[in-house]
Design a protein around this motif. Structure first.
Motif, mmCIF file in Angstrom:
data_model
loop_
_atom_site.group_PDB
_atom_site.id
_atom_site.type_symbol
_atom_site.label_atom_id
_atom_site.label_comp_id
_atom_site.label_asym_id
_atom_site.label_seq_id
_atom_site.Cartn_x
_atom_site.Cartn_y
_atom_site.Cartn_z
ATOM 1 N N LYS A 225 18.260 -3.468 95.863
ATOM 2 C CA LYS A 225 19.855 -3.422 95.940
ATOM 3 C C LYS A 225 20.271 -4.008 96.829
ATOM 4 N N LYS A 228 21.475 -7.088 94.826
ATOM 5 C CA LYS A 228 22.381 -7.217 93.737
ATOM 6 C C LYS A 228 23.512 -6.368 95.099
ATOM 7 N N ASP A 229 23.686 -6.366 95.879
ATOM 8 C CA ASP A 229 25.222 -6.303 96.102
ATOM 9 C C ASP A 229 25.837 -7.491 96.782
ATOM 10 N N LYS A 232 26.510 -8.926 93.567
ATOM 11 C CA LYS A 232 27.624 -8.874 93.258
ATOM 12 C C LYS A 232 28.802 -9.313 93.858
ATOM 13 N N LYS A 233 28.782 -9.486 95.427
ATOM 14 C CA LYS A 233 29.797 -9.933 96.601
ATOM 15 C C LYS A 233 30.742 -11.268 95.699
ATOM 16 N N LEU A 235 29.818 -12.797 93.222
ATOM 17 C CA LEU A 235 30.899 -12.963 91.676
ATOM 18 C C LEU A 235 31.855 -12.661 91.921
ATOM 19 N N GLU A 236 32.324 -12.147 92.470
ATOM 20 C CA GLU A 236 33.600 -11.398 92.930
ATOM 21 C C GLU A 236 34.454 -12.226 93.848
#
Length: 252
Positions: A225, A228-229, A232-233, A235-236
């Motif tokens: 988790k 993944k977070d 994702k962060k 990529l954002e």
């Protein structure tokens, strides 16, 4: 008459000695010693206990300050530690061939899981060591159960085993991240030892193995988790940078 009195006095001393053994003193020291010696041998790291307080006549027991040291290649001082373990012992079972512990509760233990660059972890290393050192237990169990009544090892079953409020640290520093903390929901395990129970010398190891296995599963979920977070962060953030650059060009 004098000889009879001396025999009676000796019998009283023996009875009092047995009572002291079963209700405190010697039993507590023996259990503490066995936990440390067997634990250290099985996980190949120091295992220490602060105090043991068994009250068999009340069907209760407490173990305080148990610490499983971390393998030397890791940085934290311990992989698992706890302030207190409480035991609820079935008094009626103490007179039978199968001793039943109705409930064991480990309250607010601390687990420190360190991941390495190659996806190994300290708790995984400890579990692998336990499995290696207990691989022959199944082969020797029938022999221990067939021994004479005088030497037969106590057979024990635990009906319920609770890890309450585990304070978990997941250290991903070696993966370019950092240490993260979480408090796990209670972990409940049942029927440790099966219907027939298992030799007392094997039960402690089985409890540790199941406790660490449950924590390891939770730690892997936390690791997945977190990573993944983080992905994702990133990529954002990259998307925002690209959009910001695009807006700058359009307004230039």
């Amino acid at each position: 008459m004098k000889k009879i009195a001396m025999i009676l006095a000796a019998l009283i001393l023996v009875i009092l000695g047995a009572f002291w053994f079963l209700t405190g003193g010697a039993l507590n020291d023996l259990i503490k010693q066995q936990i440390e010696q067997v634990g250290t041998k099985v996980i190949e790291q120091p295992v220490t206990v602060n105090t043991v307080d068994m009250k068999l006549l009340e069907g209760a027991g407490t173990i305080k300050g148990l610490v499983l040291a971390n393998p030397s290649k890791y940085t934290a001082p311990s992989v698992f530690s706890l302030d207190e373990v409480t035991l609820d012992i079935n008094l009626e079972s103490l007179t039978t061939d199968l001793i039943i512990i109705d409930k064991i509760v480990i309250d607010k233990p601390q687990a420190f899981v360190e991941f390495t660059e190659n996806a190994d972890a300290n708790i995984k290393d400890v579990l692998d060591t336990i499995k290696k050192n207990t691989a022959s237990n199944n082969a020797t169990e029938p022999a221990s159960q067939n021994t004479s009544a005088a030497t037969k090892e106590p057979i024990v079953r635990v009906n319920k085993f609770v890890l309450a409020g585990v304070a978990l640290t997941v250290d991903l520093s070696k993966l370019g991240n950092k240490a993260h903390q979480a408090v796990l929901t209670d972990i409940n395990l049942t029927n440790i030892g099966g219907e027939k129970g298992m030799p007392a010398s094997q039960l402690g190891t089985e409890l540790v193995k199941q406790a660490l296995s449950a924590i390891w599963q939770q730690a892997k979920k936390q690791q997945t988790k977190i990573l993944k977070d983080e992905a994702k962060k990133k990529l954002e953030e990259k998307a925002k940078e690209k959009l910001g650059g695009l807006f700058d060009k359009l307004n230039g």
